[in-house]
Write an enzyme that holds these catalytic residues in place. Sequence first.
Site, PDB file in Angstrom:
ATOM      1  N   SER A  72       0.825  -1.202   0.000  1.00 16.51           N
ATOM      2  CA  SER A  72       0.000   0.000   0.000  1.00 16.51           C
ATOM      3  C   SER A  72       0.867   1.262   0.000  1.00 16.51           C
ATOM      4  O   SER A  72       1.779   1.385  -0.805  1.00 16.51           O
ATOM      5  CB  SER A  72      -0.972  -0.038   1.190  1.00 16.51           C
ATOM      6  OG  SER A  72      -1.969   0.946   1.062  1.00 16.51           O
ATOM      7  N   ASP A  95      -8.256  -4.519  -6.673  1.00 12.24           N
ATOM      8  CA  ASP A  95      -7.846  -3.568  -5.639  1.00 12.24           C
ATOM      9  C   ASP A  95      -8.718  -2.327  -5.753  1.00 12.24           C
ATOM     10  O   ASP A  95      -8.674  -1.613  -6.759  1.00 12.24           O
ATOM     11  CB  ASP A  95      -6.366  -3.210  -5.829  1.00 12.24           C
ATOM     12  CG  ASP A  95      -5.833  -2.301  -4.734  1.00 12.24           C
ATOM     13  OD1 ASP A  95      -6.622  -1.835  -3.894  1.00 12.24           O
ATOM     14  OD2 ASP A  95      -4.608  -2.061  -4.728  1.00 12.24           O
ATOM     15  N   HIS A 126      -7.115  -5.462  -1.944  1.00 13.06           N
ATOM     16  CA  HIS A 126      -5.961  -4.608  -1.665  1.00 13.06           C
ATOM     17  C   HIS A 126      -4.967  -5.230  -0.696  1.00 13.06           C
ATOM     18  O   HIS A 126      -3.765  -5.257  -0.958  1.00 13.06           O
ATOM     19  CB  HIS A 126      -6.448  -3.267  -1.112  1.00 13.06           C
ATOM     20  CG  HIS A 126      -5.343  -2.286  -0.838  1.00 13.06           C
ATOM     21  ND1 HIS A 126      -4.535  -1.777  -1.839  1.00 13.06           N
ATOM     22  CD2 HIS A 126      -4.892  -1.736   0.328  1.00 13.06           C
ATOM     23  CE1 HIS A 126      -3.655  -0.936  -1.318  1.00 13.06           C
ATOM     24  NE2 HIS A 126      -3.849  -0.903  -0.004  1.00 13.06           N
TER      25      HIS A 126
END
Length: 420
Positions: A221, A315, A349
Amino acid sequence: MLHQRACREVIAKIWFIRFQTSLRSNSQQVCVRLLPSPRCFFDEPVHVKVDGLSPHQKVELRSKLKDDKGVTFRASALVAADASGQVDLCRSPSLGGSYTGVESMGLFWAMAAETPHSKLLKKNVLASMMVDIEVLHGDTGQGPFPGVLDVYTLGGGISEVRASLLANKGIVVLALAYYGFQDMPRTVPKYFDLEYFEEAITFLRRQPQVQGPGIGILSISKSGDLALSMASFLSGISATAWINGSNANTVVPLHYKDLIIPSITPIVENVTFSPSGILDIRDALPDPETEGNRGSVIPIERSSSRFLFAASEDDRNWNSCLFAQQAAARLRHHGKENFEVVMYPRAGHFLEVPYMPHCPSGFHPAVGQVVVFGGEAKAHHQAQLDLWRRVQEFFRKHLDGNNTAQKATLYTRGPTGVHP
């Protein structure tokens, strides 16, 4: 936090075609057995057993052979001993590595070449072909071992779960928080200072149990763009694993000495709502390569690191597949092939360690609200299994001080297919 768990090894050697075997061990208790014999023809199955382990102890089995052209092939399996301290590949499932599940000959058919696009070559059938079987277990040694800096996501502090599990594979791991942890500021700072991360890298490289010359970085991330910045501007980084990150600086500016990289500005109008009424911010971050945004793109062509870009196709935090493709294209444009790209269909994600429950939505510290993270549970689980294996193999391959970098560009749509 610094994690270390080293390994000792037991090695058994199998000769194919012509028969010869040898066994070397630095543990009197652990024994590798190859049944019915450590000597066999190539088309005969081999029954691999390991005795003398602790009950339910996890060990890693590795296989290696070198063909007549000198190309090395390897495979690995993470297995747990039974209540009696025995591993039997005819009934002990692999929990990770080159394959999963019960596969008695998995250490053989799952071998992959270190040199891309190589087929196993055997010209002289009168000469032996030898496979080394290694059993690595958790007795602590002095090293040195590969070193990895684990930098977690925004607001998550550190991921000691990920770091400690990786340390169990014979890697020294420094789990580094950069805000929102213990006595650190709880809110997002006005900027991040790359010199903070530089100090952590220097500290890790100076540990006597860390082998050189370089270390690895594991990110996910927001920490993905921080990892790319570290690899681009700091020395001593040999392998960078980027998971569902960005190729441009995000959230707040990044400072390093006299350099300031601005953060890319989100487009609030692109925020939508999912069918269940939760914020969907996937398209809020604009294309970094468009006019006005390029100043935030990280110049990764400066780096000598190897890169593993892993992106989920579902995602919903942002368009990580686009960002991975753009990062790879930038490297290729500058004549570099120091990267691999893997994309996971229907995964969300937060690609975590194997068997971690899927997180389809949650609170986003930069947004201040609950957002959709995407993914389907089973596909996400399969992606986590595949990626964990790839991350370990990536660091082992590129953090070996004696290893020379391979030039290879691999596009994979894991774990079910291959992109051209």
